[in-house]
Design an enzyme around this catalytic site. Sequence first.
Site, PDB file in Angstrom:
ATOM      1  N   LYS A   1     -10.216  10.812 -20.805  1.00  0.00           N
ATOM      2  CA  LYS A   1     -10.193  12.020 -21.639  1.00  0.00           C
ATOM      3  C   LYS A   1     -11.578  12.394 -22.137  1.00  0.00           C
ATOM      4  O   LYS A   1     -11.888  13.571 -22.284  1.00  0.00           O
ATOM      5  CB  LYS A   1      -9.231  11.854 -22.819  1.00  0.00           C
ATOM      6  CG  LYS A   1      -7.775  11.885 -22.397  1.00  0.00           C
ATOM      7  CD  LYS A   1      -6.859  12.276 -23.541  1.00  0.00           C
ATOM      8  CE  LYS A   1      -5.451  12.478 -23.028  1.00  0.00           C
ATOM      9  NZ  LYS A   1      -4.456  12.532 -24.084  1.00  0.00           N
TER      10      LYS A   1
ATOM     11  N   LYS B   1      -1.490  11.594 -12.159  1.00  0.00           N
ATOM     12  CA  LYS B   1      -0.136  11.446 -12.718  1.00  0.00           C
ATOM     13  C   LYS B   1       0.416  12.785 -13.204  1.00  0.00           C
ATOM     14  O   LYS B   1      -0.362  13.668 -13.585  1.00  0.00           O
ATOM     15  CB  LYS B   1      -0.124  10.376 -13.823  1.00  0.00           C
ATOM     16  CG  LYS B   1      -0.649  10.823 -15.137  1.00  0.00           C
ATOM     17  CD  LYS B   1      -0.416   9.800 -16.235  1.00  0.00           C
ATOM     18  CE  LYS B   1      -1.017  10.376 -17.511  1.00  0.00           C
ATOM     19  NZ  LYS B   1      -1.191   9.499 -18.599  1.00  0.00           N
TER      20      LYS B   1
ATOM     21  N   LYS C   1       1.531  16.560 -19.045  1.00  0.00           N
ATOM     22  CA  LYS C   1       1.654  17.796 -19.816  1.00  0.00           C
ATOM     23  C   LYS C   1       0.348  18.574 -19.824  1.00  0.00           C
ATOM     24  O   LYS C   1       0.332  19.777 -19.996  1.00  0.00           O
ATOM     25  CB  LYS C   1       1.949  17.460 -21.287  1.00  0.00           C
ATOM     26  CG  LYS C   1       3.306  16.891 -21.540  1.00  0.00           C
ATOM     27  CD  LYS C   1       3.422  16.423 -22.989  1.00  0.00           C
ATOM     28  CE  LYS C   1       3.776  14.966 -23.015  1.00  0.00           C
ATOM     29  NZ  LYS C   1       4.267  14.444 -24.274  1.00  0.00           N
TER      30      LYS C   1
END
Length: 329
Positions: A110, A192, A195
């Site tokens: 991230k 993966k 969202k």
Amino acid sequence: MRVVSGIQPTGNLHLGNYLGAIRNWVSMQDEGECLYFLADLHALSMPYEPAELTANTREMTAALVACGIDTDKSILFNQARVTAHAELQWLLNGTARMGWLNRMTQWKDKAGKNREGQSVALFSYPVLQAADVLLYQATHVPVGEDQKQHLELARDIAQKFNNDFGDVFTLPDPIIPPAAARIMSLRDGNAKMSKSDASDMSRINLVDDPDTIVNKVKKAKTDPEPLPSEAAGLDGRAEAKNLVGIYSALSNESVDSVLARFGGQGFGAFKPALAELMVETLKPISERFNALRRDAAALDAILVKGAERARVLAAPTLARAYSALGLSR
Ligand code: TYM
């Protein structure tokens, strides 16, 4: 047996969340005392809109109930309503080590190249996650594969705290489904399902209508080869492996038995069967979700009641942690 797990209330519940975690949450309700929560405090780690967070927390509550979380059996709440989570995180910040957090792959993914520009919350995110489970002396934590590293960190923190200050915490075990622990994006078999993926075509949301599901599966990335007859033949074929894995998880069959039926056939035959299975599984969930989602008062009432029950269970461990650290309150 004390079961604890959480989900971030950012955006929709998707098939990865459902097969990787929520389905297990539902089935574990009959095996022990379960606490499930919306990790709204974790949402602070990335930029977000406050009004959206409030709305998403309610929506995710409706989605979890629609999936089968029974609020008479399980304790369902949002983290922010139980202040012991934030308190215990601070206490554990004294035990967690910078080096441990620096190794977390979620942090590395991230933060990317811009570590200096990230919030402190993104870095210390796994310490709050450790607090979430240690607070309740969790024994079992049902999660998808991607959360395994965070759970190992929670065990490391618990172990060091117990060594340094006396036995306070139980070491929790992650419960990861044997199949479907890692559902991948429909657009890229090596990323993966998430969202936060910019493309909605990459995921199946639990609220997608049948036409949307059929279309997403039709457009899902594949390769030109027919399906193999055995699981080993899927090696090196990330997209095919993902789609067959999803089919196997949804139908509760082994990959080999799915391939015994579809081996030798192309995706033109397999994809409609997969889409049909998805529609069948998700239809009752999205119907319940649509019936529940608009009643904000009822959803808030669930969370208020859940938080009251959670606070009672959290209090003794929090008190012991303060006392072990020599803190009076
Ligand atoms: P979150 O909100 O990203 O995901 C919720 C659950 O869904 C699983 N999951 C998946 N499983 C299989 N395939 C996928 N593509 C996939 N995507 C998500 C996740 O593994 C997770 O179990 N940090 C956590 C929330 C959290 C938590 C906790 C979990 C906060 N505190 C304490 C357990 C215990 C998270 O962001 O999950």
